[in-house]
Design a protein around this motif. Structure first.
Motif, PDB file in Angstrom:
ATOM      1  N   GLU A 301      -8.467 -39.261  23.470  1.00 52.73           N
ATOM      2  CA  GLU A 301      -7.949 -40.627  23.585  1.00 52.73           C
ATOM      3  C   GLU A 301      -9.018 -41.568  24.132  1.00 52.73           C
ATOM      4  OE1 GLU A 301      -4.851 -43.214  26.346  1.00 52.73           O
ATOM      5  OE2 GLU A 301      -5.624 -41.270  26.970  1.00 52.73           O
ATOM      6  N   ASP A 302      -9.010 -42.813  23.635  1.00 47.69           N
ATOM      7  CA  ASP A 302      -9.795 -43.897  24.246  1.00 47.69           C
ATOM      8  C   ASP A 302      -8.860 -44.638  25.201  1.00 47.69           C
ATOM      9  OD1 ASP A 302     -11.346 -46.034  24.988  1.00 47.69           O
ATOM     10  OD2 ASP A 302     -11.185 -47.084  23.063  1.00 47.69           O
ATOM     11  N   SER A 303      -9.093 -44.483  26.502  1.00 47.92           N
ATOM     12  CA  SER A 303      -8.199 -45.076  27.496  1.00 47.92           C
ATOM     13  C   SER A 303      -8.728 -46.376  28.067  1.00 47.92           C
ATOM     14  CB  SER A 303      -7.959 -44.083  28.644  1.00 47.92           C
ATOM     15  OG  SER A 303      -9.180 -43.819  29.336  1.00 47.92           O
ATOM     16  N   ASP A 308     -10.398 -52.631  19.706  1.00 45.61           N
ATOM     17  CA  ASP A 308      -9.571 -51.899  18.745  1.00 45.61           C
ATOM     18  C   ASP A 308     -10.366 -50.714  18.211  1.00 45.61           C
ATOM     19  OD1 ASP A 308      -7.770 -51.047  16.905  1.00 45.61           O
ATOM     20  OD2 ASP A 308      -7.840 -52.820  15.637  1.00 45.61           O
ATOM     21  N   SER A 309     -10.259 -49.585  18.907  1.00 44.48           N
ATOM     22  CA  SER A 309     -11.065 -48.418  18.545  1.00 44.48           C
ATOM     23  C   SER A 309     -10.301 -47.451  17.661  1.00 44.48           C
ATOM     24  CB  SER A 309     -11.541 -47.692  19.812  1.00 44.48           C
ATOM     25  OG  SER A 309     -10.447 -47.104  20.483  1.00 44.48           O
ATOM     26  N   GLU A 310     -11.055 -46.662  16.910  1.00 40.18           N
ATOM     27  CA  GLU A 310     -10.529 -45.573  16.083  1.00 40.18           C
ATOM     28  C   GLU A 310     -11.172 -44.272  16.545  1.00 40.18           C
ATOM     29  OE1 GLU A 310     -10.293 -48.078  11.869  1.00 40.18           O
ATOM     30  OE2 GLU A 310     -11.957 -46.693  12.235  1.00 40.18           O
ATOM     31  N   ILE A 311     -10.438 -43.174  16.405  1.00 42.05           N
ATOM     32  CA  ILE A 311     -11.000 -41.846  16.684  1.00 42.05           C
ATOM     33  C   ILE A 311     -10.769 -40.982  15.445  1.00 42.05           C
ATOM     34  CG2 ILE A 311     -10.836 -39.757  18.081  1.00 42.05           C
ATOM     35  CD1 ILE A 311     -10.004 -41.493  20.432  1.00 42.05           C
ATOM     36  N   GLN A 312     -11.855 -40.370  14.976  1.00 42.15           N
ATOM     37  CA  GLN A 312     -11.784 -39.491  13.813  1.00 42.15           C
ATOM     38  C   GLN A 312     -12.440 -38.156  14.170  1.00 42.15           C
ATOM     39  OE1 GLN A 312     -12.808 -41.777  10.074  1.00 42.15           O
ATOM     40  NE2 GLN A 312     -13.236 -43.381  11.565  1.00 42.15           N
ATOM     41  N   VAL A 313     -11.836 -37.049  13.734  1.00 44.73           N
ATOM     42  CA  VAL A 313     -12.306 -35.711  14.102  1.00 44.73           C
ATOM     43  C   VAL A 313     -12.542 -34.890  12.843  1.00 44.73           C
ATOM     44  CG1 VAL A 313     -11.802 -33.609  15.399  1.00 44.73           C
ATOM     45  CG2 VAL A 313     -10.997 -35.825  16.260  1.00 44.73           C
ATOM     46  N   TRP A 314     -13.693 -34.204  12.819  1.00 47.71           N
ATOM     47  CA  TRP A 314     -14.052 -33.338  11.697  1.00 47.71           C
ATOM     48  C   TRP A 314     -14.427 -31.946  12.205  1.00 47.71           C
ATOM     49  CZ3 TRP A 314     -15.338 -38.496  11.557  1.00 47.71           C
ATOM     50  CH2 TRP A 314     -15.039 -39.209  10.379  1.00 47.71           C
ATOM     51  N   SER A 315     -14.254 -30.958  11.366  1.00 46.51           N
ATOM     52  CA  SER A 315     -14.815 -29.631  11.592  1.00 46.51           C
ATOM     53  C   SER A 315     -15.959 -29.444  10.605  1.00 46.51           C
ATOM     54  CB  SER A 315     -13.744 -28.550  11.407  1.00 46.51           C
ATOM     55  OG  SER A 315     -13.233 -28.579  10.076  1.00 46.51           O
ATOM     56  N   GLY A 316     -16.561 -28.275  10.632  1.00 48.52           N
ATOM     57  CA  GLY A 316     -17.676 -28.035   9.724  1.00 48.52           C
ATOM     58  C   GLY A 316     -18.997 -28.342  10.384  1.00 48.52           C
ATOM     59  N   ALA A 317     -19.935 -28.838   9.608  1.00 47.42           N
ATOM     60  CA  ALA A 317     -21.271 -29.155  10.110  1.00 47.42           C
ATOM     61  C   ALA A 317     -21.681 -30.531   9.608  1.00 47.42           C
ATOM     62  CB  ALA A 317     -22.273 -28.100   9.648  1.00 47.42           C
ATOM     63  N   GLY A 326      -7.286 -38.276  12.372  1.00 46.14           N
ATOM     64  CA  GLY A 326      -7.806 -39.606  12.667  1.00 46.14           C
ATOM     65  C   GLY A 326      -6.690 -40.533  13.108  1.00 46.14           C
ATOM     66  N   ASP A 327      -7.028 -41.525  13.943  1.00 46.31           N
ATOM     67  CA  ASP A 327      -5.995 -42.429  14.460  1.00 46.31           C
ATOM     68  C   ASP A 327      -6.576 -43.789  14.805  1.00 46.31           C
ATOM     69  OD1 ASP A 327      -3.145 -42.712  15.878  1.00 46.31           O
ATOM     70  OD2 ASP A 327      -4.652 -43.550  17.209  1.00 46.31           O
ATOM     71  N   ASP A 328      -5.708 -44.796  14.686  1.00 48.87           N
ATOM     72  CA  ASP A 328      -6.008 -46.154  15.148  1.00 48.87           C
ATOM     73  C   ASP A 328      -4.787 -46.670  15.913  1.00 48.87           C
ATOM     74  OD1 ASP A 328      -7.209 -48.736  15.384  1.00 48.87           O
ATOM     75  OD2 ASP A 328      -5.976 -49.408  13.698  1.00 48.87           O
ATOM     76  N   ASP A 329      -5.004 -47.118  17.162  1.00 45.14           N
ATOM     77  CA  ASP A 329      -3.984 -47.853  17.936  1.00 45.14           C
ATOM     78  C   ASP A 329      -2.948 -47.005  18.666  1.00 45.14           C
ATOM     79  OD1 ASP A 329      -5.178 -50.165  17.133  1.00 45.14           O
ATOM     80  OD2 ASP A 329      -3.665 -50.705  15.655  1.00 45.14           O
ATOM     81  N   SER A 330      -3.023 -45.677  18.691  1.00 45.31           N
ATOM     82  CA  SER A 330      -1.937 -44.899  19.302  1.00 45.31           C
ATOM     83  C   SER A 330      -2.114 -44.624  20.788  1.00 45.31           C
ATOM     84  CB  SER A 330      -1.764 -43.570  18.568  1.00 45.31           C
ATOM     85  OG  SER A 330      -1.268 -43.785  17.266  1.00 45.31           O
ATOM     86  N   GLY A 336      -6.548 -48.650  21.607  1.00 49.70           N
ATOM     87  CA  GLY A 336      -7.433 -47.500  21.469  1.00 49.70           C
ATOM     88  C   GLY A 336      -6.852 -46.421  20.577  1.00 49.70           C
ATOM     89  N   GLY A 337      -7.710 -45.520  20.101  1.00 51.90           N
ATOM     90  CA  GLY A 337      -7.275 -44.414  19.267  1.00 51.90           C
ATOM     91  C   GLY A 337      -6.785 -43.238  20.096  1.00 51.90           C
ATOM     92  N   PHE A 338      -5.947 -42.399  19.480  1.00 49.39           N
ATOM     93  CA  PHE A 338      -5.433 -41.188  20.140  1.00 49.39           C
ATOM     94  C   PHE A 338      -5.101 -40.153  19.079  1.00 49.39           C
ATOM     95  CE2 PHE A 338      -1.607 -38.818  21.671  1.00 49.39           C
ATOM     96  CZ  PHE A 338      -2.234 -38.082  22.658  1.00 49.39           C
ATOM     97  N   VAL A 339      -5.807 -39.024  19.097  1.00 48.69           N
ATOM     98  CA  VAL A 339      -5.530 -37.938  18.164  1.00 48.69           C
ATOM     99  C   VAL A 339      -5.093 -36.697  18.927  1.00 48.69           C
ATOM    100  CG1 VAL A 339      -7.148 -38.755  16.395  1.00 48.69           C
ATOM    101  CG2 VAL A 339      -7.933 -37.137  18.132  1.00 48.69           C
ATOM    102  N   CYS A 340      -4.282 -35.890  18.286  1.00 44.57           N
ATOM    103  CA  CYS A 340      -3.820 -34.627  18.869  1.00 44.57           C
ATOM    104  C   CYS A 340      -3.648 -33.625  17.735  1.00 44.57           C
ATOM    105  CB  CYS A 340      -2.508 -34.832  19.626  1.00 44.57           C
ATOM    106  SG  CYS A 340      -1.765 -33.295  20.251  1.00 44.57           S
ATOM    107  N   PHE A 341      -4.259 -32.449  17.879  1.00 42.87           N
ATOM    108  CA  PHE A 341      -4.177 -31.439  16.825  1.00 42.87           C
ATOM    109  C   PHE A 341      -4.364 -30.057  17.447  1.00 42.87           C
ATOM    110  CE2 PHE A 341      -8.550 -32.666  17.342  1.00 42.87           C
ATOM    111  CZ  PHE A 341      -9.276 -31.490  17.220  1.00 42.87           C
ATOM    112  N   ASP A 342      -3.931 -29.044  16.722  1.00 40.57           N
ATOM    113  CA  ASP A 342      -4.138 -27.657  17.142  1.00 40.57           C
ATOM    114  C   ASP A 342      -5.438 -27.142  16.539  1.00 40.57           C
ATOM    115  OD1 ASP A 342      -1.798 -27.650  18.557  1.00 40.57           O
ATOM    116  OD2 ASP A 342      -0.637 -26.570  17.039  1.00 40.57           O
ATOM    117  N   SER A 343      -6.239 -26.500  17.350  1.00 41.79           N
ATOM    118  CA  SER A 343      -7.509 -25.959  16.870  1.00 41.79           C
ATOM    119  C   SER A 343      -7.276 -24.723  16.007  1.00 41.79           C
ATOM    120  CB  SER A 343      -8.394 -25.581  18.062  1.00 41.79           C
ATOM    121  OG  SER A 343      -7.902 -24.388  18.671  1.00 41.79           O
ATOM    122  N   GLU A 344      -8.337 -24.259  15.387  1.00 40.05           N
ATOM    123  CA  GLU A 344      -8.296 -22.967  14.724  1.00 40.05           C
ATOM    124  C   GLU A 344      -8.123 -21.878  15.786  1.00 40.05           C
ATOM    125  OE1 GLU A 344      -8.325 -22.456  11.506  1.00 40.05           O
ATOM    126  OE2 GLU A 344      -8.610 -24.565  10.979  1.00 40.05           O
ATOM    127  N   ALA A 345      -7.645 -20.711  15.380  1.00 38.54           N
ATOM    128  CA  ALA A 345      -7.472 -19.608  16.330  1.00 38.54           C
ATOM    129  C   ALA A 345      -8.821 -19.116  16.840  1.00 38.54           C
ATOM    130  CB  ALA A 345      -6.703 -18.468  15.674  1.00 38.54           C
TER     131      ALA A 345
END
Length: 578
Positions: A301-303, A308-317, A326-330, A336-345
Motif C-alpha cells: 500500500e501507498d499510505s 494519485d498513485s498506482e501499484i502494479q506487481v509482476w512475477s518473473g524476471a 494492480g490497483d489505483d485508489d484503494s 494511493g494504490g493498494f494491492v493484496c494477493f496470495d504468493s506462490e507456494a
C-alpha cells in the motif's frame, strides 16, 4: 448612497474594502473612489466601474483628500456594511525583472533552499506575459546542465486568486519564455532544461489586480531515481515502510498496464475492502523487488496520500514480467494504490512498480509491504503431499491449523497443528517410518481408521495392503516439541533374506498386558527396548536367551513400542499397557 473621505498619509497605494453586515432585500453594495472636489470629481482606482463590488486599490499622494462612495443597487432596500481603508505596504523589492531576487537550487524535491514571497502591493510588469495582475521576479543561475523543476506552493490567498508561474531566458526587456509550459496562466510545476552557468528568470503572478497571494518557491534539479529501471529495483522486505518520490522517474520499460488480480486470502487493514481495482494509466514510476519465501498473503500500500498513485506487481524476471495484480485508489489514505494477493507456494520474486495515474502524475509515496503466512498446502488430509518411498520430505507445522481429526492414540489430546502426507504400500506389506516429529499417525483413508501411531525415531509399521494409499498425520504435541519444521521418511521394509532363510521369528503375549509381557524366539533375543509415545526409552533389557519375561507393572497405562533384536534382525511391535 453615502460618502466618506480620507486624506492620504503617504505617497503609495491604499486598499478600500467593503463588507456587508445586513441586507434588507437582495441588494448589491457598490464601492467607488474619486479625487478632486465635490461637484467636480474624477473616478479613480483599480476599477472605475459604477457597479464594482470588489476591493479597490487607490494610488495616492500624501496630503491629498479622496472620496469613497458606497451605494445600494436598490432604491427601496438598503444594506449595512463595514468600510475599511488601509495603506498598503511598499511594493516588494523584486517587483520588476531588473530587481529579481536570486534563488539557489535545492538539493532535491524536499526543497531545502525554499524561498517565501508575496505579490502584495506588487504591480503589473511590462516584462514577461505582461497581462493584468500583480507579479514579482526571481533569478536562477543553473549550477549544472540538466532539467530543473520549478514549484510554487500557495501559503495564503487574500481572495480567490490563482497564482501563475512562468520562466524566461535572455535579458530583462528582451525575455523569451521557456520551460515545459509556455502558457501565461500556468499554475503547475515547470520543468526547465538548463545550461550550466546560464541565468533564468522566474515570474510569479497573481490573477487579481487587487488581491494577492503568499507562496513558497522552490527550484531543484531533476535526478532520475536509482530504482528507475526494473534491473535496479530496490529490495523491500516484509514489514518495511519505505518513503520515496517518483519525481524524475521515467517509464523505461514501456509495459502494458497490470491491473486487477485475484484478491489475497488475508489482506492488511491499510486498504479498503476492494483492493486490486481502479482504472490504471501507466505513468512514470520506480521499482522495488520482494523475495517471498512463499505461501503467504502479501499486501502492498501507498499510505502517504500525497498524489494519485498506482501499484502494479509482476512475477518473473525483468524483461519477461508476468502480471500478478494492480490497483489505483484503494488505499484508505488519499488516492494511493493498494494491492493484496496470495504468493506462490514456493519462494518467488515479485517486482513492484509504483507510479502516478496518467503520465504526468508524480509525487511522494510511503510504500508499506506486509505479509500473513498461509497454511501449508498439505494442511488437510485432502491436500496430503505424496511421498516417494525412501526419499525424505521436509515440512513445517508453524502455520498449520487443526485438521479436526481426533487426537491419535499416541498423541496429546486437543487441537494440533498438523500436516499430511500419503504413501502407497508395496507387496512387502510394511514400511519403516522415520521422523523427528512427536507424533506420526497412519490412517487407511482420509477420515478413516488409525492403523498405527508412532513417535520420534524409526518405527516399523506392518499389516499394510499392497497398492493401498495410506495417510500420515504429522504433528508435535507441544509436550516435547512445539510447532515448527519436521522431516519424514517412509521406507519400504521387509525381513532380510537371511531372516527368511533361517525362519527367525518371535512371539509376544499378552497384548494388552497388565504386568508381565512374555517374549519367545527360535534364536537368542539379544536386546529389548520399550519406548513410550514421546519417543522416550522407559525400559531396556539384554536377555541373551530365547525367551524373556518383562515386568511392565511400574509403567503407566498407555501405548508403547517394544523393539526386539534377534541376531541381525530388528522388529518393533505396539503394546497396550492396562
Amino acid at each position: 448612497d453615502v460618502w466618506y473621505s480620507f486624506t492620504a498619509a503617504v505617497d503609495g497605494t491604499y486598499t478600500v474594502t467593503i463588507d456587508e453586515t445586513f441586507d434588507s432585500g437582495f441588494t448589491s453594495t457598490y464601492v467607488s473612489a474619486y479625487e478632486g472636489s465635490c461637484g467636480a470629481l474624477t473616478q479613480i482606482g483599480s476599477s472605475t466601474s459604477c457597479f464594482n463590488t470588489s476591493n479597490l486599490i487607490v494610488t495616492t499622494v500624501s496630503g491629498q483628500t479622496y472620496y469613497v462612495n458606497v451605494r445600494s443597487s436598490s432604491a427601496t432596500n438598503y444594506t449595512e456594511f463595514d468600510l475599511c481603508i488601509y495603506v498598503n505596504p511598499p511594493a516588494p523589492a523584486n517587483d520588476d525583472c531588473e530587481n529579481a531576487t536570486p534563488i539557489s537550487a535545492s538539493t532535491d524535491s524536499s526543497c531545502n533552499n525554499v524561498i517565501s514571497g508575496t505579490t502584495q502591493s506588487a504591480t503589473d510588469s511590462t516584462d514577461g506575459c505582461g497581462t493584468s495582475g500583480r507579479d514579482v521576479w526571481y533569478s536562477f543561475t543553473a549550477p549544472a546542465d540538466g532539467d530543473f523543476v520549478i514549484t510554487e506552493t500557495e501559503t495564503f490567498d487574500s481572495g480567490s486568486t490563482t497564482t501563475y508561474v512562468t520562466a524566461y531566458e535572455g535579458a530583462c526587456g528582451a525575455l523569451t519564455q521557456v520551460g515545459s509550459s509556455t502558457s501565461c496562466t500556468n499554475s503547475n510545476a515547470l520543468t526547465l532544461t538548463a545550461v550550466s552557468g546560464t541565468t533564468y528568470y522566474v515570474n510569479i503572478r497573481s490573477s487579481s489586480a487587487t488581491n494577492y497571494t503568499e507562496f513558497d518557491l522552490c527550484i531543484f534539479q531533476l535526478v532520475v531515481p536509482e530504482n528507475d529501471a526494473c534491473e535496479n529495483a530496490t529490495t523491500i522486505n516484509a514489514g518495511d515502510s519505505i518513503s520515496g518520490s517518483t519525481v524524475g522517474a521515467t517509464n523505461v520499460e514501456n509495459l502494458t498496464v497490470c491491473s486487477g488480480g485475484t484478491v489475497g486470502t488475508t489482506c492488511d487493514p491499510g486498504g479498503d475492502s476492494s483492493p486490486n481495482g481502479g482504472t490504471l494509466v501507466f505513468g512514470t514510476g520506480v521499482w522495488y523487488v520482494y523475495n517471498s519465501p512463499g505461501n503467504e498473503s502479501i499486501s502492498i500500500e501507498d499510505s502517504a496520500g500525497a498524489f494519485d498513485s498506482e501499484i502494479q506487481v509482476w512475477s518473473g524476471a525483468c524483461g519477461s514480467l508476468v502480471c500478478v495484480a494492480g490497483d489505483d485508489d484503494s488505499s484508505n489514505v488519499g488516492s494511493g494504490g493498494f494491492v493484496c494477493f496470495d504468493s506462490e507456494a514456493a519462494p518467488t520474486t515479485y517486482y513492484i512498480y509504483i507510479d502516478g495515474n496518467a503520465s504526468t502524475g508524480v509525487g511522494n509515496y510511503t510504500l508499506n509491504l506486509n505479509t500473513t503466512p498461509l497454511p501449508p498446502a498439505n494442511n488437510l488430509c485432502s491436500g496430503a503431499e505424496a511421498l516417494t518411498l525412501g526419499v525424505q520430505a521436509t515440512g513445517d507445522t508453524t502455520n498449520a491449523t487443526d485438521s479436526g481429526v481426533a487426537a491419535a492414540s499416541c498423541g496429546a489430546a486437543g487441537a494440533d497443528q498438523d500436516i499430511w502426507y500419503s504413501f502407497v504400500a508395496t507387496a512387502t506389506g510394511q514400511v519403516d517410518i522415520d521422523t523427528d516429529a512427536d507424533t506420526a499417525a497412519v490412517y487407511d483413508a482420509c477420515g478413516g481408521t488409525e492403523i498405527a501411531c508412532v513417535g520420534t525415531g524409526v518405527t516399523n509399521v506392518d499389516g499394510l495392503v499392497d497398492g493401498t494409499t495410506y495417510y500420515v498425520r504429522l504433528y508435535n504435541t507441544g509436550t516435547a516439541k512445539v510447532a515448527g519444521p519436521v522431516v519424514l521418511t517412509v521406507t519400504e521394509s521387509s525381513l532380510s533374506t537371511t531372516d527368511f532363510d533361517n525362519n527367525i521369528v518371535f512371539s509376544y503375549y499378552p497384548n494388552p498386558v497388565k504386568n508381565t509381557l512374555t517374549l519367545s524366539a527360535q534364536e537368542e533375543i539379544s536386546n529389548v527396548t520399550i519406548v513410550n509415545m514421546l519417543g522416550q526409552t522407559v525400559l531396556k533389557a539384554a536377555p541373551n536367551a530365547v525367551s524373556k519375561e518383562l515386568d511392565m507393572s511400574s509403567l503407566s497405562s498407555g501405548a508403547y513400542f517394544v523393539q526386539v533384536t534377534v541376531g541381525n534382525a530388528v522388529d518393533t511391535v505396539k503394546i497396550i499397557k492396562n
